[in-house]
Design an enzyme around this catalytic site. Structure first.
Site, mmCIF file in Angstrom:
data_model
loop_
_atom_site.group_PDB
_atom_site.id
_atom_site.type_symbol
_atom_site.label_atom_id
_atom_site.label_comp_id
_atom_site.label_asym_id
_atom_site.label_seq_id
_atom_site.Cartn_x
_atom_site.Cartn_y
_atom_site.Cartn_z
ATOM 1 N N SER A 144 43.447 35.856 41.417
ATOM 2 C CA SER A 144 44.620 35.702 40.631
ATOM 3 C C SER A 144 45.728 34.954 41.892
ATOM 4 O O SER A 144 45.410 35.204 43.034
ATOM 5 C CB SER A 144 45.137 37.215 40.558
ATOM 6 O OG SER A 144 46.834 37.049 40.499
ATOM 7 N N TYR A 157 46.340 45.781 43.503
ATOM 8 C CA TYR A 157 45.875 44.795 42.644
ATOM 9 C C TYR A 157 45.769 43.515 43.353
ATOM 10 O O TYR A 157 44.582 42.996 43.235
ATOM 11 C CB TYR A 157 46.880 44.506 41.432
ATOM 12 C CG TYR A 157 46.307 43.515 40.646
ATOM 13 C CD1 TYR A 157 45.438 43.379 39.688
ATOM 14 C CD2 TYR A 157 47.091 42.137 40.888
ATOM 15 C CE1 TYR A 157 45.103 42.478 38.729
ATOM 16 C CE2 TYR A 157 46.743 41.124 39.981
ATOM 17 C CZ TYR A 157 45.737 41.134 38.856
ATOM 18 O OH TYR A 157 45.423 40.121 38.046
ATOM 19 N N LYS A 161 42.245 41.407 44.385
ATOM 20 C CA LYS A 161 41.979 40.012 43.904
ATOM 21 C C LYS A 161 41.930 38.961 44.990
ATOM 22 O O LYS A 161 41.204 37.878 44.957
ATOM 23 C CB LYS A 161 43.252 39.357 42.931
ATOM 24 C CG LYS A 161 43.173 40.086 41.760
ATOM 25 C CD LYS A 161 42.236 39.706 40.704
ATOM 26 C CE LYS A 161 42.177 40.404 39.471
ATOM 27 N NZ LYS A 161 41.262 39.890 38.653
HETATM 28 N N1 NAD Z 1 47.595 37.798 32.642
HETATM 29 C C1 NAD Z 1 48.010 37.373 34.023
HETATM 30 O O1 NAD Z 1 49.006 37.014 34.137
HETATM 31 C C2 NAD Z 1 46.936 37.200 34.861
HETATM 32 C C3 NAD Z 1 47.100 36.383 36.061
HETATM 33 C C4 NAD Z 1 46.067 36.194 37.297
HETATM 34 C C5 NAD Z 1 45.161 37.001 36.948
HETATM 35 N N2 NAD Z 1 44.688 37.368 35.846
HETATM 36 C C6 NAD Z 1 43.155 37.971 35.682
HETATM 37 O O2 NAD Z 1 42.715 37.323 34.646
HETATM 38 C C7 NAD Z 1 41.980 38.476 33.948
HETATM 39 C C8 NAD Z 1 42.437 38.618 32.304
HETATM 40 O O3 NAD Z 1 43.676 39.042 32.424
HETATM 41 P P1 NAD Z 1 44.313 39.817 31.330
HETATM 42 O O4 NAD Z 1 45.726 39.482 31.361
HETATM 43 O O5 NAD Z 1 43.427 39.276 30.049
HETATM 44 O O6 NAD Z 1 43.877 41.327 31.379
HETATM 45 P P2 NAD Z 1 44.202 42.810 30.651
HETATM 46 O O7 NAD Z 1 44.457 43.512 31.449
HETATM 47 O O8 NAD Z 1 44.888 42.418 29.404
HETATM 48 O O9 NAD Z 1 42.326 42.751 30.146
HETATM 49 C C9 NAD Z 1 41.300 43.132 31.065
HETATM 50 C C10 NAD Z 1 40.206 43.184 30.201
HETATM 51 O O10 NAD Z 1 39.083 43.694 31.023
HETATM 52 C C11 NAD Z 1 38.604 44.723 30.246
HETATM 53 N N3 NAD Z 1 38.367 45.879 31.146
HETATM 54 C C12 NAD Z 1 38.979 46.895 31.992
HETATM 55 N N4 NAD Z 1 38.421 47.573 32.747
HETATM 56 C C13 NAD Z 1 37.098 47.519 32.382
HETATM 57 C C14 NAD Z 1 35.943 48.159 32.793
HETATM 58 N N5 NAD Z 1 35.899 49.192 33.617
HETATM 59 N N6 NAD Z 1 34.665 47.555 32.243
HETATM 60 C C15 NAD Z 1 34.674 46.793 31.416
HETATM 61 N N7 NAD Z 1 35.896 45.908 30.844
HETATM 62 C C16 NAD Z 1 37.009 46.428 31.480
HETATM 63 C C17 NAD Z 1 39.717 45.483 29.343
HETATM 64 O O11 NAD Z 1 39.144 46.282 28.385
HETATM 65 C C18 NAD Z 1 40.282 44.054 28.895
HETATM 66 O O12 NAD Z 1 39.558 43.394 27.991
HETATM 67 C C19 NAD Z 1 41.803 39.789 34.759
HETATM 68 O O13 NAD Z 1 40.903 39.451 35.681
HETATM 69 C C20 NAD Z 1 43.332 39.622 35.572
HETATM 70 O O14 NAD Z 1 43.501 40.177 36.756
HETATM 71 C C21 NAD Z 1 45.720 37.651 34.814
#
Ligand code: NAD
Length: 252
Positions: A144, A157, A161
């Site tokens: 991230s 978090y 990351k």
């Molecule tokens: N949305 C953002 O702004 C952003 C920015 C930088 C990085 N990210 C990263 O990108 C990725 C996806 O982001 P997002 O916004 O879709 O996140 P989100 O929180 O909406 O979705 C996370 C997903 O992980 C799954 N999950 C959670 N715990 C789990 C477990 N124990 N076992 C299996 N699956 C599990 C959830 O069911 C979901 O499908 C993540 O790694 C997040 O940290 C997101």
């Protein structure tokens, strides 16, 4: 189609950005294992891929469990005979609230590390035997931009990351002899679902846009091309890298 007949596992593929990765990989010809702790959402994504004439399998996984991550890899091999790509995307992100570091409990810290860091480690352990036997593999770890910018009030978090970047580098060295490439992506703040968008104020979104060279909001589709590139043969001589996709907020 750049990924014809490759087999990809996307963890957390049932919703948000992971869903976009699963759909994007399938569009490039990959057979996709949509692995998520949310079963119905994973089933819906797999069904959508099949509806579009792709091939997909939904698998239940809790990435904090080595038994369940092993079962996920076994299900992929049983169905498709191989594993070419692992997108380590599952994380606790939307589910956690920002708060001052002094208010984060030890239990909250451990939960975030268990999913966001140890979960990636277990998933790599699970897919490694198949990739080693095949003599090639692609592992893409989702970090991230918060680890680059040091976003405050999100210490567990952000730390998890940042750990993903270290894990990526050390694994790249260790798995290089097996021709397994391990790379990371640092997405900027991405509008990943209507629910998540509802947690962001207009001021927050406007502030993010202002800090980008490309001054617009970031969406899951903005990240899919980089995942496809790192999954494809085009990136065969790249490993241990962290690719920043954030519209030019951070420039290193
Ligand atoms: N949305 C953002 O702004 C952003 C920015 C930088 C990085 N990210 C990263 O990108 C990725 C996806 O982001 P997002 O916004 O879709 O996140 P989100 O929180 O909406 O979705 C996370 C997903 O992980 C799954 N999950 C959670 N715990 C789990 C477990 N124990 N076992 C299996 N699956 C599990 C959830 O069911 C979901 O499908 C993540 O790694 C997040 O940290 C997101």
């Amino acid at each position: 189609m750049r990924l014809k007949d490759k087999v990809a596992i996307v963890t957390g593929g049932g919703i948000g950005i992971g869903r976009a990765y699963a759909m994007g990989l399938a569009k490039e010809g990959a057979r996709v294992v949509v692995a998520d702790i949310q079963d119905q959402e994973a089933e819906e994504v797999a069904a959508e891929i099949r509806r579009l004439d792709g091939d997909a399998l939904a698998v239940h996984v809790d990435v904090t469990s080595p038994g369940k991550t092993r079962a996920m890899a076994e299900a992929a091999v049983k169905r498709y005979g191989r594993i070419d790509i692992l997108v380590n995307n599952a994380a606790l992100y939307s589910a956690i609230k920002k708060k001052p570091f002094a208010e984060i409990t030890g239990e909250e810290w451990d939960n975030v590390m268990a999913v966001n860091l140890k979960g990636l480690f277990f998933c790599v352990q699970a897919v490694y035997p198949a990739m080693k036997n095949q003599g090639k593999g692609k592992i893409i770890n989702i970090s991230s931009g918060t680890a680059l910018g040091g976003t405050p009030f999100f210490l567990h978090y952000v730390t998890s990351k940042a750990g993903v970047i270290g894990l990526t580098r050390a694994l790249a060295r260790e798995l290089g002899p097996d021709r397994i490439c391990v790379n990371a992506i640092t997405p900027g703040l991405t509008i990943s679902s209507p629910e998540q968008e509802a947690t962001l104020t207009r001021e927050q979104l406007s502030d993010r846009r202002g800090r980008r060279a490309l001054q617009r909001d970031q969406y899951p589709q903005d990240l899919v091309g980089t995942v496809i590139f790192l999954s494809s043969d085009d990136s065969d001589f790249m490993t241990g890298q962290t690719i920043n996709v954030d519209g030019g907020t951070h420039m290193y």
